[in-house]
Enzyme design. Structure first.
Site, PDB file in Angstrom:
ATOM      1  N   GLU A 170      50.800  44.749  27.118  1.00 56.73           N
ATOM      2  CA  GLU A 170      51.360  43.678  27.932  1.00 56.73           C
ATOM      3  C   GLU A 170      52.668  43.111  27.388  1.00 56.73           C
ATOM      4  O   GLU A 170      52.755  41.943  26.983  1.00 56.73           O
ATOM      5  CB  GLU A 170      50.334  42.565  28.119  1.00 56.73           C
ATOM      6  CG  GLU A 170      49.067  43.028  28.812  1.00 56.73           C
ATOM      7  CD  GLU A 170      48.062  41.931  29.074  1.00 56.73           C
ATOM      8  OE1 GLU A 170      47.200  42.116  29.939  1.00 56.73           O
ATOM      9  OE2 GLU A 170      48.147  40.875  28.408  1.00 56.73           O
ATOM     10  N   GLU A 391      42.744  47.365  31.555  1.00 59.73           N
ATOM     11  CA  GLU A 391      42.026  46.085  31.618  1.00 59.73           C
ATOM     12  C   GLU A 391      41.862  45.659  33.071  1.00 59.73           C
ATOM     13  O   GLU A 391      42.800  45.746  33.854  1.00 59.73           O
ATOM     14  CB  GLU A 391      42.776  44.967  30.885  1.00 59.73           C
ATOM     15  CG  GLU A 391      42.873  45.118  29.385  1.00 59.73           C
ATOM     16  CD  GLU A 391      43.558  43.917  28.744  1.00 59.73           C
ATOM     17  OE1 GLU A 391      43.560  42.822  29.356  1.00 59.73           O
ATOM     18  OE2 GLU A 391      44.096  44.065  27.631  1.00 59.73           O
TER      19      GLU A 391
END
Length: 508
Positions: A170, A391
């Site tokens: 991320e 995720e």
């Protein structure tokens, strides 16, 4: 005093490889297209058997968030006050933690010996504090060499045991939250950003772009090292991006449709485009101007094609509303203002995007259609690359007693998480089997409740409830039971799987 927290310094993704004896009904339309056995009649009949037989399912965790033992052996501090397992003094030449290396060898061996294929993330935000103190961490281009050195060490140690790697988890969150709004470590931003956030210095609208530039160059160097690693042959590597999906604020409105496209360029394209074209999106270059760093020709060439798969973390969606002139201040730059939009949960007709139960964490709307939409966008925009959903999960805050304790009964009763997973798995099925998006795996965040960064222990994402007041005992939640059943029903006799027979009635 420490260096990188070795593999689990980011996610340790436990990829449970579940093979199904179901057979495909013919080749796909292209080499990249997945082949799905059959189509479920209804959403609640969906299970593992309806996905391609080589599709991977699993769960995800992150070392800092679950490991504990912060004062054991010779770990070193990171900027999250977590303790890094490998280079206690920041660089290989300053010494390597043999205890840390042994710990992860044992863990990876245990996973492999039990039929669980681990994927490893090299960097999950917790940079060693010693490098922050020495040169500012990812604010400095000096990090690029140290990151490559760290990655090479990991590949040499574990490349023969781990096949799937993520360089950076991320990057958008790390750059934006850490250096533009100050809500995550190292907590840097300009004083004008948010009166509720006390930032530790910084320059919003500048540092986030510089940090991203160094993140991307570090990624490219690590990928080059990976592809030169003999032990790593046959493995794959990528970045885990974390875009929201953006629905147009006003339907069928050209101006608002453009805002949705621009929102994706600033959130996904910012980090994805350089790994495909070697440069930032033209939209960002035009708007951000000189504040956006430039890649050298050599850096650009290393970035092009620097992934074997696209890692995707998806949670929620928003409506992007064009910023009006009265909400712009060019003297107070920041990333969201540069994008020219504000995020909203309701559109111009006052309709909410998705649903948010009362006990959900802030901004945790359930909008499963967004998963299919962002996957389709990646397929269309970037040439249908291989995608791994690293995720996908739901955060809630179970009811607590007057002392703040959550009883096991409340903690394991999580129908909203079960619903979230059910809906998103069906959306995933549609993306893979109907839209023919080249997705190869899906991992739930998270295996068990953990430390959720600035939210602490109040927000829970786990399939297992962790009783923090009773020796950290773990209890399977209803959502965990659902996921277990979803996977176990994937082992089917292909002769019994027919279009007119719901999957729930086939024999295990």
């Amino acid at each position: 005093m420490a260096m990188w927290k070795f593999p689990l310094m980011g996610l340790l993704l436990l990829l449970t490889i579940i093979g199904s004896p179901t057979t495909a009904e013919g080749p796909g339309e292209s080499a990249n297209e997945p082949v799905c056995p059959v189509m479920p009649k209804e959403e609640d009949t969906l299970n593992r058997a309806f996905f391609p037989k080589d599709f991977l399912f699993g769960t995800a965790t992150a070392s800092y968030q679950v490991e504990g033992g912060v004062y054991e052996t010779n770990r070193g501090r990171s900027m999250w006050d977590v303790y890094c397992m490998k280079y206690p003094n920041g660089k290989r030449e300053r010494g390597v933690s043999k205890d840390g290396i042994r710990f992860y060898h044992d863990l990876i061996d245990e996973l492999n010996n039990n039929g669980i294929a681990p994927s490893v993330t090299i960097f999950h935000w917790d940079i060693p504090q010693i490098l922050e103190d020495e040169y500012g961490g990812f604010l400095s281009e000096k990090i690029v060499k140290d990151f490559r050195d760290y990655a090479e060490y990991l590949f040499d140690e574990f490349g023969g045991k781990v096949k799937n790697w993520i360089t950076i988890n991320e990057p958008w969150v790390y750059a934006h939250a850490g250096y533009d709004v100050g809500k995550k470590a190292p907590g840097r931003c300009s004083s004008y950003v948010d009166k509720e956030v006390e930032c530790l210095g910084g320059s919003s609208g500048n540092e986030a772009y510089n940090v991203t530039h160094n993140l991307l160059n570090a990624h490219a160097e690590a990928v080059e090292a990976f592809r030169n690693c003999e032990k790593c042959k046959g493995g794959k590597i990528g970045i885990a991006h974390c875009p929201l999906w953006f629905e147009s604020y006003i339907k069928d409105n050209e101006v608002e449709d453009e805002a949705a496209k621009r929102a994706l360029e600033f959130m996904l394209g910012w980090h994805m485009d350089p790994t495909t074209t070697g440069d930032y999106p033209e939209t960002m270059k035009k708007i951000v101007g000189k504040r956006l760093p430039e890649f050298t020709p050599e850096q650009s060439e290393k970035l092009k094609g620097s992934f074997d798969f696209v890692g995707l973390n998806y949670y929620v969606s928003k409506f992007p509303k064009n910023l009006t002139s009265d909400k712009r201040d060019e003297n107070k730059p920041r990333w969201l203002q540069d994008s020219g939009i504000e995020w909203t949960e309701k559109n111009e007709a006052d309709y909410a995007i998705g649903s948010r139960p009362d006990n959900a964490m802030k901004d945790m709307s359930i909008y499963s259609r967004g998963l299919k939409s962002i996957l389709k966008h990646i397929k269309d925009r970037y040439g249908n690359p291989e995608i791994m959903i690293m995720e996908n999960g739901y955060g809630d805050m179970p009811h607590a007693d007057i002392d703040g304790n959550v009883h096991v009964t409340n903690g394991t009763d999580d129908p909203n998480r079960k619903f979230y997973l059910q809906r998103h798995l069906f959306s995933l099925y549609e993306a893979v089997c109907v839209e023919k998006v080249n997705v190869k795996g899906y991992f739930v965040w998270s295996l068990l409740d953990n430390f959720e960064w600035q939210a602490g222990y109040k927000v829970r994402f786990g399939l297992y409830f962790v009783d923090y007041k009773n020796n950290l005992t773990r209890h399977l939640k209803k959502s965990g039971e659902f996921y277990r059943d979803f996977l176990s029903k994937g082992v089917l006799d292909p002769a019994k799987v027919k279009n007119d027979i719901p999957a729930t009635k086939t024999e295990l």
